[in-house]
Design a protein around this motif. Structure first.
Motif, mmCIF file in Angstrom:
data_model
loop_
_atom_site.group_PDB
_atom_site.id
_atom_site.type_symbol
_atom_site.label_atom_id
_atom_site.label_comp_id
_atom_site.label_asym_id
_atom_site.label_seq_id
_atom_site.Cartn_x
_atom_site.Cartn_y
_atom_site.Cartn_z
ATOM 1 N N HIS A 48 -11.042 -3.867 2.130
ATOM 2 C CA HIS A 48 -9.709 -3.888 1.539
ATOM 3 C C HIS A 48 -8.800 -4.722 2.436
ATOM 4 O O HIS A 48 -9.134 -4.964 3.602
ATOM 5 N N PHE A 49 -7.670 -5.150 1.874
ATOM 6 C CA PHE A 49 -6.798 -6.056 2.612
ATOM 7 C C PHE A 49 -5.377 -5.522 2.575
ATOM 8 O O PHE A 49 -4.822 -5.299 1.496
ATOM 9 N N GLN A 50 -4.794 -5.315 3.766
ATOM 10 C CA GLN A 50 -3.404 -4.854 3.806
ATOM 11 C C GLN A 50 -2.494 -6.044 4.106
ATOM 12 O O GLN A 50 -2.634 -6.701 5.145
ATOM 13 N N GLN A 105 4.169 -4.383 8.725
ATOM 14 C CA GLN A 105 2.991 -3.898 8.011
ATOM 15 C C GLN A 105 3.100 -2.389 7.876
ATOM 16 O O GLN A 105 3.529 -1.721 8.816
ATOM 17 N N PRO A 161 -3.316 -0.882 1.876
ATOM 18 C CA PRO A 161 -4.431 -1.827 1.761
ATOM 19 C C PRO A 161 -4.861 -1.935 0.296
ATOM 20 O O PRO A 161 -4.863 -0.937 -0.425
ATOM 21 N N THR A 216 -5.703 -7.994 -4.236
ATOM 22 C CA THR A 216 -5.224 -8.928 -3.219
ATOM 23 C C THR A 216 -5.084 -10.326 -3.812
ATOM 24 O O THR A 216 -4.058 -11.001 -3.620
#
Ligand code: C2E
Ligand code: MG
Ligand code: MG
Ligand code: MG
Length: 283
Positions: free
Chosen positions: A44-46, A254, A261, A267
């Protein structure tokens, strides 16, 4: 009587230990199998936002493991297991490939990517070469990648990890100290760090509105600026925290208040939306 009770306690404890060990062995072999097939794993991408313009400037890749019987297992649990049973290189390479392939799919050619690397991974031979080979495979400039390391790795300037960090930095890869302030390093040691960024730990962000919280973060940000380091505040959960960190001059933000995420699909969706908004303002 006491003796019997003691024995019983021991028996219960013994069974418990057996259960813990059984579960642990199961996790080890299941993780090895998951890495073979790639099925239960995901990245996953935050999003990380620029405090200056509010846009997404980079993503942090975070590994996810959905176990068929135990469900979601935290990376705080499975990363140490991977380190101990020799699976960390494979896990790290899997995450790095997911991260690089994502960058090659989004419209923003300047989007940065952060990956977390554990000490064991950085110390393994050939690490720097593996990273540079992966970047080349996806046609990415090394400057787009930032590797997040712990304070203890960053302050160990003689170790094997230091050589890998030096080689990668010479090629243009950036480095950040993750969870800054959480470790045991002294302020003096931290001042000597040869990195590009510090990520201010959530612990400080949580305390920002308590007595002394603001001046402490301000001191960290000023120290970083003086040394030419960028700062990211992590774990921002409220608008008040976000505004306070922005006013203190923190470069990047962030946290769940900005975005949790996201899956790979979400994303790519987010980055396409940001791209079309950008075109709109240009026109
Ligand atoms: P980290 O690198 O410090 O990542 C930040 C963690 O905080 C992530 O947890 C993220 O989901 C969580 N987080 C972000 N914003 C907030 C917030 O506003 N509130 C709260 N409560 N939490 C927030 P996650 O994904 O569970 O990862 C935990 C740790 O596991 C990471 O800490 C990192 O050290 C490690 N990790 C994750 N993926 C990898 C990986 O691919 N390789 C290695 N070596 N370590 C990894
Ligand atoms: Mg991190
Ligand atoms: Mg962190
Ligand atoms: Mg952490």
């Amino acid at each position: 009587h006491a003796k019997a009770a003691g024995r019983n306690t021991f028996a219960v404890f013994g069974n418990h230990m057996e259960e813990v060990l059984r579960r642990r062995r199961a996790l080890e072999s299941d993780l090895a199998a998951a890495l073979e097939t790639g099925t239960q794993l995901a990245v996953h991408f935050q999003p990380v936002y620029s405090a200056q313009n509010g846009r997404v400037s980079s993503m942090e890749a975070l590994c996810r493991w959905t176990h068929p019987t135990f469900g979601e297992i935290s990376p705080d649990v499975f990363v140490p297991i991977a380190e101990e049973c020799g699976l960390i290189q494979k896990l790290g390479l899997y995450v790095l490939e997911e991260a690089c392939s994502l960058l090659s799919e989004v419209p923003d050619g300047d989007l940065g990517m952060s990956v977390n690397a554990s000490a064991v991974e950085l110390m393994s031979s050939g690490y720097a070469l593996r990273v540079l080979t992966m970047l080349a495979k996806y046609g990415l400039q090394p400057t787009r990648l930032e590797i997040e390391i712990t304070e203890s790795v960053a302050t160990d300037t003689n170790g094997k990890a230091a050589a890998a960090i030096r080689d990668l930095r010479m090629a243009g890869v950036r480095f950040a100290v993750d969870d800054f302030g959480k470790g045991n390093s002294s302020f003096g040691q931290l001042l000597k760090l040869d990195v590009d960024r510090i990520k201010i730990d959530k612990m400080f962000v949580d305390q920002i509105h308590q007595g002394g919280g603001m001046p402490l973060i301000e001191a960290i940000v000023q120290m970083a600026r003086h040394k030419g380091l960028k700062t990211t505040a992590e774990g921002i959960e409220t608008a008040d925290q976000r505004l306070a960190l922005t006013s203190l001059g923190c470069d990047h933000l962030q946290g769940f208040e900005l975005s949790k995420p996201l899956s790979r699909v979400s994303t790519i969706q987010l980055m396409s939306e940001q791209d079309s908004r950008m075109e709109h303002t240009v026109l």
